[in-house]
Design a protein around this motif. Structure first.
Motif, short mmCIF file in Angstrom:
data_model
loop_
_atom_site.label_atom_id
_atom_site.label_comp_id
_atom_site.label_asym_id
_atom_site.label_seq_id
_atom_site.Cartn_x
_atom_site.Cartn_y
_atom_site.Cartn_z
N GLU A 12 0.85 -1.21 0.00
CA GLU A 12 0.00 0.00 0.00
C GLU A 12 0.88 1.25 0.00
O GLU A 12 0.63 2.21 -0.75
N ALA A 13 1.91 1.24 0.85
CA ALA A 13 2.80 2.40 0.93
C ALA A 13 3.60 2.56 -0.36
O ALA A 13 3.87 3.68 -0.80
N THR A 14 3.95 1.43 -0.98
CA THR A 14 4.73 1.47 -2.22
C THR A 14 3.92 2.13 -3.33
O THR A 14 4.45 2.92 -4.12
N ALA A 15 2.61 1.81 -3.37
CA ALA A 15 1.74 2.38 -4.40
C ALA A 15 1.72 3.90 -4.32
O ALA A 15 1.70 4.59 -5.34
N GLY A 16 1.76 4.41 -3.10
CA GLY A 16 1.72 5.86 -2.94
C GLY A 16 3.06 6.54 -3.16
O GLY A 16 3.13 7.76 -3.30
N ALA A 17 4.13 5.75 -3.16
CA ALA A 17 5.46 6.36 -3.17
C ALA A 17 6.24 6.18 -4.47
O ALA A 17 7.20 6.90 -4.70
N LEU A 18 5.84 5.21 -5.30
CA LEU A 18 6.59 4.98 -6.55
C LEU A 18 6.19 6.05 -7.56
O LEU A 18 5.09 6.03 -8.12
N HIS A 19 7.08 6.98 -7.78
CA HIS A 19 6.74 8.11 -8.64
C HIS A 19 7.07 7.80 -10.11
O HIS A 19 7.66 6.78 -10.41
N LEU A 28 1.50 -0.50 -11.13
CA LEU A 28 1.75 -1.63 -10.24
C LEU A 28 0.61 -2.64 -10.37
O LEU A 28 -0.54 -2.25 -10.55
N ALA A 29 0.97 -3.88 -10.26
CA ALA A 29 -0.04 -4.93 -10.19
C ALA A 29 0.40 -5.95 -9.16
O ALA A 29 1.59 -6.00 -8.80
N ALA A 30 -0.55 -6.73 -8.64
CA ALA A 30 -0.19 -7.66 -7.58
C ALA A 30 -1.14 -8.85 -7.52
O ALA A 30 -2.32 -8.74 -7.86
N ALA A 47 -5.71 0.73 -2.87
CA ALA A 47 -4.50 1.56 -2.90
C ALA A 47 -4.08 1.90 -4.33
O ALA A 47 -3.06 2.56 -4.52
N GLY A 48 -4.83 1.42 -5.31
CA GLY A 48 -4.51 1.76 -6.70
C GLY A 48 -3.68 0.72 -7.42
O GLY A 48 -3.16 0.97 -8.50
N ILE A 49 -3.54 -0.47 -6.83
CA ILE A 49 -2.77 -1.54 -7.46
C ILE A 49 -3.74 -2.52 -8.12
O ILE A 49 -4.67 -3.00 -7.47
N ARG A 50 -3.54 -2.77 -9.41
CA ARG A 50 -4.38 -3.76 -10.10
C ARG A 50 -4.11 -5.13 -9.44
O ARG A 50 -2.98 -5.62 -9.50
N SER A 51 -5.13 -5.72 -8.83
CA SER A 51 -4.86 -6.86 -7.95
C SER A 51 -5.81 -8.02 -8.14
O SER A 51 -6.93 -7.86 -8.62
N ILE A 87 10.68 4.27 3.21
CA ILE A 87 9.90 3.93 2.01
C ILE A 87 10.59 4.48 0.76
O ILE A 87 10.63 3.81 -0.29
N ALA A 88 11.19 5.67 0.88
CA ALA A 88 11.90 6.25 -0.28
C ALA A 88 13.10 5.37 -0.65
O ALA A 88 13.37 5.15 -1.84
#
Lengths: 240, 111
Positions: free
Chosen positions: A59-66, A71-73, A90-94, A216-217
């Protein structure tokens, strides 16, 4: 006649085989890997204990990968599609892979789940394995890298208790480091030392998915660098 | 416990390697210390699972293979349980053996 064990029994015929018992899984994993590679998708097998924070990391990765990366999972669990629902939110195709009583994902389950899954435009594919530090380490899924989430509450000696899992890891995410201030007996240096006894080139990033989101960064930077290094130059511009 | 699925692969591998009407007397497997397979659990799973298969009357011998870490540069051995890095060459150790899950040998019984 049996000649090599010395029993002399003429009714026994020895047959040397040398067959890898996971050959079938490894062949399917190689096929999955081709699926990912031909689409320049960087894939991660994310493993760890139940409750180590695997879903929260994604979830945190989805918000931080610029950089507009997609992303998919797949989320593996014995039952429920709760984790996949969280990742979708969280915006990841899952998609959920429910394993029933199986304690791990194998390459066939991943291959089957890939059949009707839309990989178009995907840059990073995460396979969140079933929460378990033993069985998932045995099965290649076709991933580019293995990442293990280890939370600070699990104990300093976790790596040496589960050497196979950590020996196969490319990276360990030390999760929930925001809790360290409540855990005076847990020393990050001791975890790193334990890791060095089972993981030849120990790579560890301490992270937190709450508050200031420490680390996370650094995690997304690691993903980005490894992706750059793994995909072939001609496919790198596929979305250009 | 994934040892049951390993036994399924084991029985499938034996079936693929011998004639359909063969009588399998004994099998030998090699299990690495870092393979993720527990030899005792594998033996238990085998005893449960082999009933009704081509391995029904076949005893299983398990050869355990210890983890062997070596320096990729100078090839010196690095003991398990210590920091897995060559002090002389400053290189991460390479796992030379100890992760195998192999059906090594089958013994067939002929009349």
């Amino acid at each position: 006649m049996c000649q090599d064990c010395g029993c002399g029994d003429e009714n026994i015929i020895p047959l040397p085989v040398q067959q890898r018992l996971l050959a079938r899984n490894d062949n399917v994993a190689a096929h999955n890997r081709e699926h990912f590679q031909e689409r320049a998708i960087f894939s991660v097998n994310l493993m760890g204990s139940p409750g180590s924070g695997k879903t929260a990391v994604l979830e945190a990765t989805a918000g931080a990968l610029h950089g507009g990366h997609r992303l998919a999972a797949f989320a593996g669990d014995l039952a429920t599609d709760n984790d996949a629902a969280r990742l979708s939110k969280a915006g990841i195709r899952s998609k959920a892979i429910t394993t029933g009583q199986a304690c791990h994902l194998d390459a066939e389950m991943v291959h089957h789940a890939l059949h009707d899954f839309d990989l178009a435009g995907v840059d990073y594919f995460f396979i969140e394995n079933v929460g378990n530090l033993v069985c998932p380490a045995v099965y290649d899924l076709g991933q580019t890298v293995n990442v293990v989430a280890l939370s600070v509450t699990e104990g300093e000696d976790k790596p040496i208790k589960y050497p196979t899992m950590f020996a196969k890891a490319d990276l360990v995410l030390l999760t929930k480091v925001d809790l360290l201030r409540h855990l005076p007996d847990v020393r990050v240096a001791a975890i790193v030392e334990a890791l060095g006894r089972v993981m030849p080139d120990p790579q560890l990033i301490p992270i937190s998915t709450v508050g200031g989101r420490d680390g996370i960064a650094a995690w997304t930077e690691w993903l980005s660098q490894r992706r750059e290094a793994s995909i072939s130059p001609q496919l790198a511009g596929k979305n250009a | 416990m994934h040892e049951y699925s390993i036994v399924q692969s084991l029985v499938d591998s034996v079936m693929a390697a011998v004639p359909r009407d063969a009588s399998v007397h004994r099998i030998e497997v090699r299990i690495g210390e870092l393979s993720g397979v527990d030899p005792e659990l594998l033996a238990t799973a085998y005893d449960v699972f082999r009933a009704g298969t081509i391995c029904e009357r076949a005893a299983m011998r398990i050869d355990r293979v210890p983890a062997r870490w070596v320096c990729p540069n100078c090839k010196s051995e690095i003991p398990s349980g210590t920091a897995l890095r060559c002090r002389a060459c400053d290189k991460p150790a390479h796992l030379e053996s100890g992760d195998e899950i192999i059906l090594q040998r089958i013994e067939l019984e002929v009349a």
